[in-house]
Write a protein that holds these residues in place. Structure first.
Motif, PDB file in Angstrom:
ATOM      1  N   ALA A  65     -25.319 -43.271  -8.547  1.00 43.75           N
ATOM      2  CA  ALA A  65     -26.106 -42.401  -7.689  1.00 43.75           C
ATOM      3  C   ALA A  65     -25.226 -41.893  -6.553  1.00 43.75           C
ATOM      4  N   SER A 113     -25.042 -40.217  -2.572  1.00 44.09           N
ATOM      5  CA  SER A 113     -25.743 -40.152  -1.291  1.00 44.09           C
ATOM      6  C   SER A 113     -24.937 -39.344  -0.293  1.00 44.09           C
ATOM      7  N   TYR A 157     -29.212 -38.251  -5.762  1.00 42.34           N
ATOM      8  CA  TYR A 157     -28.869 -37.866  -7.136  1.00 42.34           C
ATOM      9  C   TYR A 157     -28.630 -39.124  -7.964  1.00 42.34           C
ATOM     10  N   TRP A 158     -29.202 -39.150  -9.167  1.00 40.93           N
ATOM     11  CA  TRP A 158     -29.112 -40.320 -10.041  1.00 40.93           C
ATOM     12  C   TRP A 158     -28.741 -39.892 -11.452  1.00 40.93           C
ATOM     13  N   SER A 211     -31.409 -48.063  -2.209  1.00 37.23           N
ATOM     14  CA  SER A 211     -31.553 -47.009  -3.211  1.00 37.23           C
ATOM     15  C   SER A 211     -32.212 -45.759  -2.643  1.00 37.23           C
ATOM     16  N   TYR A 256     -26.925 -47.711 -13.266  1.00 38.57           N
ATOM     17  CA  TYR A 256     -27.058 -46.330 -12.828  1.00 38.57           C
ATOM     18  C   TYR A 256     -26.062 -46.028 -11.722  1.00 38.57           C
ATOM     19  N   TYR A 294     -30.135 -42.690  -1.709  1.00 37.82           N
ATOM     20  CA  TYR A 294     -29.454 -41.939  -2.751  1.00 37.82           C
ATOM     21  C   TYR A 294     -30.383 -40.890  -3.335  1.00 37.82           C
TER      22      TYR A 294
END
Length: 125
Positions: A97, A99, A114-115, A109, A95, A112
């Motif tokens: 992401a 930040s 948006y993924w 993680s 994935y 962050y």
């Protein structure tokens, strides 16, 4: 809003290479750090690599350092992960992401917001 889409995953033999790409839409990745994480069933999501805006700082997990390289093309609004010397244990869903915590680029993680949806990487023997 930032929409992230990963591509480039697939099946590769151990020792081979893959290049993952993370493309952003909705808004640019300007001023965002971007990270790559991976997840296998039954395991915690694992940090892989991250790059700051505009690309001056990078971070890598110990398990991929020296084999993976993260880079970004700010004109194309993409972040790539070049993976060389792939091992069986690199098999996972990867994935990307984004930040707003930029420098240094975060490894947690939770930093962050948006993924992407993920892309499968499978390394075979």
């Amino acid at each position: 809003q930032v929409q992230l889409v990963e591509s480039g995953g697939g099946l590769v033999q151990a020792g081979g290479s893959l290049r993952l790409s993370c493309a952003a839409s909705g808004r640019t990745l300007n001023y965002f750090a971007v990270g790559w994480f991976r997840h296998t069933p039954g395991e915690e999501r694992e940090f892989v690599a991250a790059i700051s805006w505009p690309g001056t700082k990078t971070q890598y997990s110990g398990s991929v350092k020296g084999r993976f390289t993260i880079s970004r093309d700010n004109t194309k609004n993409t972040v790539d992960l070049q993976m060389n010397g792939l091992k069986l244990e690199d098999t996972a869903v990867y994935y990307c992401a984004a930040s707003s915590t930029n420098s240094p680029p975060p490894v947690q993680s939770g930093e962050y917001y948006y993924w992407g949806q993920g892309t499968q990487v499978t390394v075979s023997s």
